[in-house]
Design a protein around this motif. Structure first.
Motif, short mmCIF file in Angstrom:
data_model
loop_
_atom_site.label_atom_id
_atom_site.label_comp_id
_atom_site.label_asym_id
_atom_site.label_seq_id
_atom_site.Cartn_x
_atom_site.Cartn_y
_atom_site.Cartn_z
N ASN A 1 3.14 9.11 2.63
CA ASN A 1 3.95 8.75 1.46
C ASN A 1 4.74 7.46 1.64
N GLY A 2 4.24 6.60 2.51
CA GLY A 2 4.88 5.31 2.70
C GLY A 2 4.35 4.28 1.72
N ALA A 3 4.55 3.02 2.05
CA ALA A 3 4.10 1.94 1.18
C ALA A 3 2.58 1.88 1.15
N VAL A 4 2.04 1.46 0.00
CA VAL A 4 0.60 1.30 -0.14
C VAL A 4 0.17 0.05 0.64
N GLN A 5 -0.87 0.21 1.46
CA GLN A 5 -1.38 -0.90 2.27
C GLN A 5 -2.78 -1.26 1.76
#
Length: 394
Positions: free
Chosen positions: A227-231
């Motif tokens: 659920n972190g930043a989209v890479q």
């Protein structure tokens, strides 16, 4: 030839001077205990003594090197002994945890002990001798590992250079091992085991590719981990030569996942082993043929998956046994070399003593003889000296 009184007196003085010189030499030998004081006294003996002294200095340096080597090897052997106990204990816990009848609470307790064993192994890898880390190669001022906290729990900071010690004219011995070869796999195995006992990571397995070339210049895809930043990963312009190149590239591009290949399929696995673990892949350019979502779990892995670590732990125990046998052989060799160096030192000191040390009994005897000769010379001179005009002045 006419012999005058002055000639007799001069000859007497010359002989007295020679006798006094001999007495002085013998007195110097007696007071110093040496046969010569200056190189000019005995050039050949001086040359031999310098040669013996040089050999003794080399012997002394070899013995100092030997002490350093033995201390280093003993510290290494002690560390390997401790590491063996850690891995053996981890193996016992793995066998117990691989039983599917073990409750989740029990596995949680086992995970806690495995974590402590992992950290203990990191501490063992940081063993020091004086101010030097013995498992960092030639970078002895740097700790061998930094802790990353990822699936590859540690990162090696040393090098793989060899440390050698010359133990005699013909023997140079390697005395070090590097932590990357000795501890890295074991630490990561224990970390993986801890993660498996703590929970399950989110894992995505893609559809099957023909081979790694399917990914060459294939476009982009988006991935969100835990659920972190989209890479965004861009494969445009890439030309891969193997699956290893593919997985290495993806791991470098994506934070928080490990990537491996199995049967021409890519497996993305979160580094978080818990119910908070999640992976979401958006297949922007149709690289995988579909989108993927996966979530982790707070439940531990199955007993069969946990038992997979047993083979690695068995291999580690065997590796440590082989390394300890190698270190033991080197320590035995240093014992033999020490005996030879000590015997050589005794022999060289004996030769040096025979070459330059005075025989005090002989020197004292010669000194007494020279004193008698000197007294006889004085007595003879007294008879040679004639009366002068002064003797008749009253």
């Amino acid at each position: 030839m006419r012999v005058t009184n002055s000639m007799m007196v001069q000859n007497m003085l010359d002989h007295l001077k020679n006798n006094m010189g001999d007495l002085n030499n013998l007195n110097e030998q007696l007071s110093s205990g040496k046969l010569f004081q200056m190189p000019s006294d005995a050039p050949i003996k001086v040359s031999d003594s310098m040669n013996y002294k040089s050999q003794l200095n080399r012997n002394d340096q070899y013995q100092r090197n030997l002490n350093q080597a033995e201390n280093w090897l003993n510290t290494t052997e002690s560390s390997l002994k401790s590491a063996t106990k850690v891995v053996q204990r981890a193996r016992e816990l793995s066998i117990y945890a691989s039983n599917d009848s073990v409750t989740s609470n029990d596995r949680e307790k086992i995970a806690g002990e495995i974590k402590e064993l992992r950290d203990e192994l990191v501490d063992i890898s940081r063993a020091e001798l004086g101010d030097s880390y013995i498992f960092s190669g030639q970078k002895t001022n740097v700790q061998p590992f930094s802790v990353t906290g990822n699936s590859d729990y540690v990162k090696y900071q040393g090098d793989k250079e060899i440390i050698e010690r010359r133990l005699n004219e013909n023997v140079e011995m390697d005395i070090n091992l590097n932590a990357q070869d000795v501890f890295e796999d074991e630490i990561n195995t224990l970390n993986n085991l801890y993660n498996q006992l703590s929970g399950q990571a989110a894992e995505v397995e893609t559809s099957e590719f023909t081979d790694f070339n399917d990914l060459d210049n294939s476009g982009t895809f988006d991935i969100q981990v835990d659920n972190g930043a989209v890479q965004t990963v861009d494969l445009s312009g890439e030309d891969f030569d193997s699956w290893n190149e593919v997985t290495s590239f993806l791991e470098n591009e994506i934070d928080g996942v490990t990537v491996e290949e199995n049967d021409n399929r890519l497996i993305f696995r979160s580094e978080e082993y818990s119910e908070d673990s999640a992976i979401e892949i958006t297949d922007t350019d149709g690289i995988f043929g579909e989108n993927y979502e996966a979530a982790g779990s707070g439940d531990s892995y199955s007993g069969e998956e946990i038992s997979a670590s047993l083979t690695k732990l068995d291999n580690s125990i065997n590796k440590y046994a082989e390394l300890r046998a190698e270190i033991g052989g080197k320590l035995k060799r240093t014992d033999n070399l020490r005996s030879r160096l000590e015997a050589g030192e005794v022999h060289l000191k004996k030769l040096k003593s025979q070459n330059e040390d005075a025989d005090l009994a002989e020197v004292i005897t010669n000194l007494k003889m020279e004193e008698n000769v000197y007294r006889a010379s004085l007595a003879s001179g007294a008879r040679i000296m004639q009366q002068s005009l002064v003797d008749f002045i009253r």
